[in-house]
Design a protein around this motif. Structure first.
Motif, PDB file in Angstrom:
ATOM      1  N   ARG A  50       0.733 -52.583 -62.168  1.00 38.82           N
ATOM      2  CA  ARG A  50      -0.594 -52.460 -61.547  1.00 38.82           C
ATOM      3  C   ARG A  50      -0.533 -51.561 -60.326  1.00 38.82           C
ATOM      4  NH1 ARG A  50      -2.852 -54.310 -57.155  1.00 38.82           N
ATOM      5  NH2 ARG A  50      -1.239 -55.834 -56.746  1.00 38.82           N
ATOM      6  N   LYS A  51       0.420 -51.804 -59.442  1.00 41.42           N
ATOM      7  CA  LYS A  51       0.517 -51.018 -58.212  1.00 41.42           C
ATOM      8  C   LYS A  51       0.836 -49.551 -58.502  1.00 41.42           C
ATOM      9  CE  LYS A  51       2.251 -53.286 -54.539  1.00 41.42           C
ATOM     10  NZ  LYS A  51       3.262 -54.048 -53.761  1.00 41.42           N
ATOM     11  N   ARG A  52       1.711 -49.305 -59.458  1.00 38.12           N
ATOM     12  CA  ARG A  52       2.084 -47.924 -59.795  1.00 38.12           C
ATOM     13  C   ARG A  52       0.915 -47.180 -60.412  1.00 38.12           C
ATOM     14  NH1 ARG A  52       8.257 -49.243 -61.986  1.00 38.12           N
ATOM     15  NH2 ARG A  52       8.942 -50.063 -59.957  1.00 38.12           N
ATOM     16  N   LEU A  53       0.161 -47.852 -61.276  1.00 43.50           N
ATOM     17  CA  LEU A  53      -1.012 -47.206 -61.863  1.00 43.50           C
ATOM     18  C   LEU A  53      -2.060 -46.889 -60.803  1.00 43.50           C
ATOM     19  CD1 LEU A  53      -1.450 -49.186 -65.207  1.00 43.50           C
ATOM     20  CD2 LEU A  53      -1.097 -46.713 -64.985  1.00 43.50           C
ATOM     21  N   GLU A  54      -2.312 -47.834 -59.911  1.00 39.81           N
ATOM     22  CA  GLU A  54      -3.361 -47.605 -58.908  1.00 39.81           C
ATOM     23  C   GLU A  54      -3.020 -46.468 -57.958  1.00 39.81           C
ATOM     24  OE1 GLU A  54      -4.473 -51.487 -57.306  1.00 39.81           O
ATOM     25  OE2 GLU A  54      -6.019 -51.611 -58.864  1.00 39.81           O
ATOM     26  N   LYS A  55      -1.751 -46.127 -57.797  1.00 38.92           N
ATOM     27  CA  LYS A  55      -1.365 -44.989 -56.957  1.00 38.92           C
ATOM     28  C   LYS A  55      -1.734 -43.651 -57.587  1.00 38.92           C
ATOM     29  CE  LYS A  55       2.488 -47.022 -54.439  1.00 38.92           C
ATOM     30  NZ  LYS A  55       3.947 -46.998 -54.251  1.00 38.92           N
ATOM     31  N   VAL A  56      -1.826 -43.603 -58.929  1.00 37.57           N
ATOM     32  CA  VAL A  56      -2.043 -42.315 -59.601  1.00 37.57           C
ATOM     33  C   VAL A  56      -3.414 -42.183 -60.260  1.00 37.57           C
ATOM     34  CG1 VAL A  56       0.419 -41.909 -59.968  1.00 37.57           C
ATOM     35  CG2 VAL A  56      -0.889 -43.117 -61.730  1.00 37.57           C
ATOM     36  N   MET A  57      -4.166 -43.269 -60.324  1.00 35.95           N
ATOM     37  CA  MET A  57      -5.487 -43.229 -60.984  1.00 35.95           C
ATOM     38  C   MET A  57      -6.572 -42.802 -59.996  1.00 35.95           C
ATOM     39  SD  MET A  57      -5.452 -46.722 -63.301  1.00 35.95           S
ATOM     40  CE  MET A  57      -6.078 -47.639 -61.932  1.00 35.95           C
ATOM     41  N   PRO A  58      -7.693 -42.316 -60.514  1.00 40.05           N
ATOM     42  CA  PRO A  58      -8.837 -42.035 -59.631  1.00 40.05           C
ATOM     43  C   PRO A  58      -9.309 -43.332 -58.963  1.00 40.05           C
ATOM     44  CG  PRO A  58      -9.198 -41.110 -61.817  1.00 40.05           C
ATOM     45  CD  PRO A  58      -7.957 -41.945 -61.896  1.00 40.05           C
ATOM     46  N   GLU A  59      -9.883 -43.187 -57.791  1.00 41.18           N
ATOM     47  CA  GLU A  59     -10.287 -44.344 -56.985  1.00 41.18           C
ATOM     48  C   GLU A  59     -11.309 -45.242 -57.666  1.00 41.18           C
ATOM     49  OE1 GLU A  59     -12.407 -44.992 -52.732  1.00 41.18           O
ATOM     50  OE2 GLU A  59     -10.744 -43.567 -52.786  1.00 41.18           O
ATOM     51  N   GLU A  60     -12.140 -44.682 -58.551  1.00 44.82           N
ATOM     52  CA  GLU A  60     -13.174 -45.503 -59.196  1.00 44.82           C
ATOM     53  C   GLU A  60     -12.611 -46.411 -60.296  1.00 44.82           C
ATOM     54  OE1 GLU A  60     -13.190 -41.500 -61.288  1.00 44.82           O
ATOM     55  OE2 GLU A  60     -13.185 -42.139 -59.209  1.00 44.82           O
ATOM     56  N   LEU A  61     -11.335 -46.239 -60.623  1.00 43.94           N
ATOM     57  CA  LEU A  61     -10.688 -47.086 -61.617  1.00 43.94           C
ATOM     58  C   LEU A  61      -9.792 -48.108 -60.933  1.00 43.94           C
ATOM     59  CD1 LEU A  61      -9.578 -44.432 -64.268  1.00 43.94           C
ATOM     60  CD2 LEU A  61     -11.691 -45.774 -64.196  1.00 43.94           C
ATOM     61  N   VAL A  62      -9.623 -49.261 -61.600  1.00 40.23           N
ATOM     62  CA  VAL A  62      -8.721 -50.288 -61.084  1.00 40.23           C
ATOM     63  C   VAL A  62      -7.785 -50.733 -62.206  1.00 40.23           C
ATOM     64  CG1 VAL A  62     -10.293 -51.138 -59.307  1.00 40.23           C
ATOM     65  CG2 VAL A  62     -10.343 -52.157 -61.570  1.00 40.23           C
ATOM     66  N   ALA A  63      -6.614 -51.164 -61.805  1.00 38.35           N
ATOM     67  CA  ALA A  63      -5.678 -51.813 -62.715  1.00 38.35           C
ATOM     68  C   ALA A  63      -5.798 -53.297 -62.385  1.00 38.35           C
ATOM     69  CB  ALA A  63      -4.269 -51.286 -62.511  1.00 38.35           C
ATOM     70  N   HIS A  64      -6.581 -53.987 -63.175  1.00 40.16           N
ATOM     71  CA  HIS A  64      -6.990 -55.359 -62.886  1.00 40.16           C
ATOM     72  C   HIS A  64      -6.064 -56.358 -63.579  1.00 40.16           C
ATOM     73  CE1 HIS A  64      -9.679 -58.659 -62.043  1.00 40.16           C
ATOM     74  NE2 HIS A  64      -9.812 -58.918 -63.332  1.00 40.16           N
ATOM     75  N   THR A  65      -5.623 -57.386 -62.850  1.00 49.36           N
ATOM     76  CA  THR A  65      -4.724 -58.383 -63.431  1.00 49.36           C
ATOM     77  C   THR A  65      -5.322 -59.783 -63.439  1.00 49.36           C
ATOM     78  OG1 THR A  65      -3.655 -58.668 -61.282  1.00 49.36           O
ATOM     79  CG2 THR A  65      -2.596 -57.155 -62.829  1.00 49.36           C
ATOM     80  N   GLY A  66      -6.577 -59.920 -63.140  1.00 49.98           N
ATOM     81  CA  GLY A  66      -7.175 -61.255 -63.067  1.00 49.98           C
ATOM     82  C   GLY A  66      -8.036 -61.591 -64.258  1.00 49.98           C
ATOM     83  N   THR A  67      -8.995 -62.452 -64.009  1.00 52.45           N
ATOM     84  CA  THR A  67      -9.937 -62.851 -65.045  1.00 52.45           C
ATOM     85  C   THR A  67     -11.170 -61.967 -64.911  1.00 52.45           C
ATOM     86  OG1 THR A  67     -10.849 -64.528 -63.569  1.00 52.45           O
ATOM     87  CG2 THR A  67      -9.128 -65.227 -65.096  1.00 52.45           C
ATOM     88  N   PRO A  68     -12.031 -61.898 -65.859  1.00 55.72           N
ATOM     89  CA  PRO A  68     -12.153 -62.706 -67.062  1.00 55.72           C
ATOM     90  C   PRO A  68     -11.383 -62.106 -68.228  1.00 55.72           C
ATOM     91  CG  PRO A  68     -14.072 -61.327 -66.908  1.00 55.72           C
ATOM     92  CD  PRO A  68     -13.203 -61.030 -65.696  1.00 55.72           C
ATOM     93  N   ASP A  69     -11.537 -62.743 -69.384  1.00 53.45           N
ATOM     94  CA  ASP A  69     -10.980 -62.234 -70.629  1.00 53.45           C
ATOM     95  C   ASP A  69     -11.785 -61.029 -71.079  1.00 53.45           C
ATOM     96  OD1 ASP A  69      -9.114 -64.389 -70.946  1.00 53.45           O
ATOM     97  OD2 ASP A  69     -10.764 -65.662 -71.595  1.00 53.45           O
ATOM     98  N   VAL A  70     -11.296 -60.376 -72.146  1.00 56.22           N
ATOM     99  CA  VAL A  70     -12.099 -59.388 -72.866  1.00 56.22           C
ATOM    100  C   VAL A  70     -12.505 -60.058 -74.174  1.00 56.22           C
ATOM    101  CG1 VAL A  70     -11.039 -57.369 -71.814  1.00 56.22           C
ATOM    102  CG2 VAL A  70     -10.095 -58.260 -73.919  1.00 56.22           C
ATOM    103  N   GLU A  71     -13.765 -59.851 -74.548  1.00 56.78           N
ATOM    104  CA  GLU A  71     -14.272 -60.580 -75.704  1.00 56.78           C
ATOM    105  C   GLU A  71     -15.163 -59.688 -76.556  1.00 56.78           C
ATOM    106  OE1 GLU A  71     -16.095 -64.958 -76.441  1.00 56.78           O
ATOM    107  OE2 GLU A  71     -16.940 -63.862 -74.740  1.00 56.78           O
TER     108      GLU A  71
END
Length: 186
Positions: A50-71
């Protein structure tokens, strides 16, 4: 699976909430229960990715590790990726995320149920429209990036698989991250 069966499974899981340990997901085959809580290497791997991705992605994107599920209600699938790359704006909803809003789903292979990541999710993620699926496997110190969803007689599948080993840089869409110092299961 019928819509009625899926909704019954989903309600059952909601009624269980925190009554049983582990993580529950609904697949085309039914309920998957990973009975063990994630281990420290599993959680640390997800955190570092998550931390490595967030360093290289555009600011409007997040590498999210929480809830909710995808459905995906029509397909009867409810999953919970370890890391979800998603636009922050697509998180401003109530309830589960639409899997088609995910840019990438990342899984850290569970020691207790590796087939869930290496078989079930390779089947389910293209079916619900997740364009990129990345697997990190602390058992073997390797992984794979799956892309290019295409139709097959058995349903949508990933056409391209690029394997990597820990220590090599891995490219996920337009971003390259290090796989150095990712923990392994003892």
């Amino acid at each position: 699976m019928t819509s009625h069966t899926y909704r019954a499974m989903r309600e059952f899981l909601r009624s269980m909430d925190d009554a049983l340990p582990g993580k529950f997901e609904i697949t085309k085959e039914g309920i998957v229960h990973d009975m063990t809580s994630p281990t420290k290497p599993h959680e640390l791997t997800a955190l570092r990715i998550r931390k490595r991705l967030e360093k290289v992605m555009p600011e409007e994107l997040v590498a999210h590790t929480g809830t909710p599920d995808v459905e995906d209600l029509p397909e009867g699938i409810m999953r919970h990726p370890d890391v979800m790359v998603i636009a922050e704006a697509d998180m401003e909803i109530q309830g589960a995320f639409d899997p088609r809003t995910l840019i990438v789903a990342v899984e850290v292979v569970s020691r207790s149920n590796p087939d869930n990541d290496w078989v079930g999710k390779i089947r389910d993620y293209p079916l619900v429209g997740i364009p990129v699926y990345v697997i990190f496997d602390p058992r073997t110190g390797s992984g794979a990036v799956m892309t290019d969803i295409h139709p097959t007689p058995d349903g949508p599948r990933y056409a391209t698989r690029k394997d990597f080993v820990y220590g090599e840089p891995v490219t996920i869409t337009d971003w390259t991250i290090s796989t150095e110092n990712l923990p392994r299961y003892a």
